[in-house]
Design an enzyme around this catalytic site. Sequence first.
Site, PDB file in Angstrom:
ATOM      1  N   TYR A 160       0.844  -1.196   0.000  1.00  0.00           N
ATOM      2  CA  TYR A 160       0.000   0.000   0.000  1.00  0.00           C
ATOM      3  C   TYR A 160       0.878   1.243   0.000  1.00  0.00           C
ATOM      4  CZ  TYR A 160      -3.376   3.548   1.433  1.00  0.00           C
ATOM      5  OH  TYR A 160      -4.150   4.686   1.482  1.00  0.00           O
ATOM      6  N   LYS A 203       1.097   4.397  -2.791  1.00  0.00           N
ATOM      7  CA  LYS A 203       0.916   5.807  -2.441  1.00  0.00           C
ATOM      8  C   LYS A 203       2.185   6.614  -2.728  1.00  0.00           C
ATOM      9  CE  LYS A 203      -2.594   5.613  -2.417  1.00  0.00           C
ATOM     10  NZ  LYS A 203      -3.745   6.445  -2.882  1.00  0.00           N
ATOM     11  N   THR A 250     -12.828   6.315   6.609  1.00  0.00           N
ATOM     12  CA  THR A 250     -13.474   5.891   5.375  1.00  0.00           C
ATOM     13  C   THR A 250     -13.631   4.380   5.406  1.00  0.00           C
ATOM     14  OG1 THR A 250     -11.489   5.439   4.056  1.00  0.00           O
ATOM     15  CG2 THR A 250     -12.189   7.748   4.236  1.00  0.00           C
TER      16      THR A 250
END
Length: 318
Positions: free
Chosen positions: A179, A183, A216
Amino acid sequence: MTTALAVPGRWTADNIPDQTGRTAVVTGANSGLGYITARELARHGAHVILTARNMDRGGAALDRLRSELPESAVELRFLDLADLDTVKAFADTLDTPVDVLINNAGIMMPPRSLTKQGFESQFGTNHLGHFALTGLLLERLQAGRDPRVVTVTSTLHKNGTIHFDDLDGGHSYSPRGFYAQSKYANVLFGLELDRRLRANTVPVLSLLAHPGYSATNLQSSGPTGLLKTILKVTNRLVAQDVETGALNQLYAAASPHAQGGQFIGPDGRNEAKGHPTLVQPAASATDPGTARRLWDLSDQLTGVRYDFATSPEAVQGP
């Protein structure tokens, strides 16, 4: 990287100027940061194209948005960034100028899997899908009014590196590490896009934004096991609300003070919470050599070639 103008005051969505006549494409707009971004741009008059890979969830989001803003100009289109065929198909459906492209969609820390074209899912979705989409829409962006590309990254990019010898994680994979790689790739891409746009005097701005630690569904839809449990707890106890988190990409997309090459993130401690301000990427993410290497590799893997030096029509797809 441009840092000439500071973010004015405690910037909120109320500061978004009139967006009437502008068209915005928001990837991953069916929930979270993407939904709030789409809603606020629509509230201020933009024609917003929401994209989603799950059309049932996308349809529910569209209905919700229309119920909140009955007079808004919004529509939903299918886009799965993990499948480059659908990226090209989506781009082919757009026949009008695009004023704002918000590269927001993403997946976070799932077990290892591959996209349709065989890329590690986080790198393929979060970076390669958006690299291809931006290139395929470049002609439409050049025809826009004050056109911008906003690429959404994370503070975890600071822990990232590009595993050029193991991009698909086949040798060694960790959900968090890959991840962070995706990014980190977002930051390298956004800054290199800014450099190339400037060098070729293309009137499109490339900006970066990150939401800090915002609550989120990424934290619950990707991770599994103990990590999922931990993130669920920290979402409740630590994270800021998604409305505040979305302000950073909204500022980058709409503020007249924003400039190409800027990175917008929260002004609180460790950039975890707060209102938009200028922040700095990891020093290694500003290295043009690494960025060029990633760009050339992304060109090769996606088949999407940006040719700024000739004409908008020179951007080709697979």
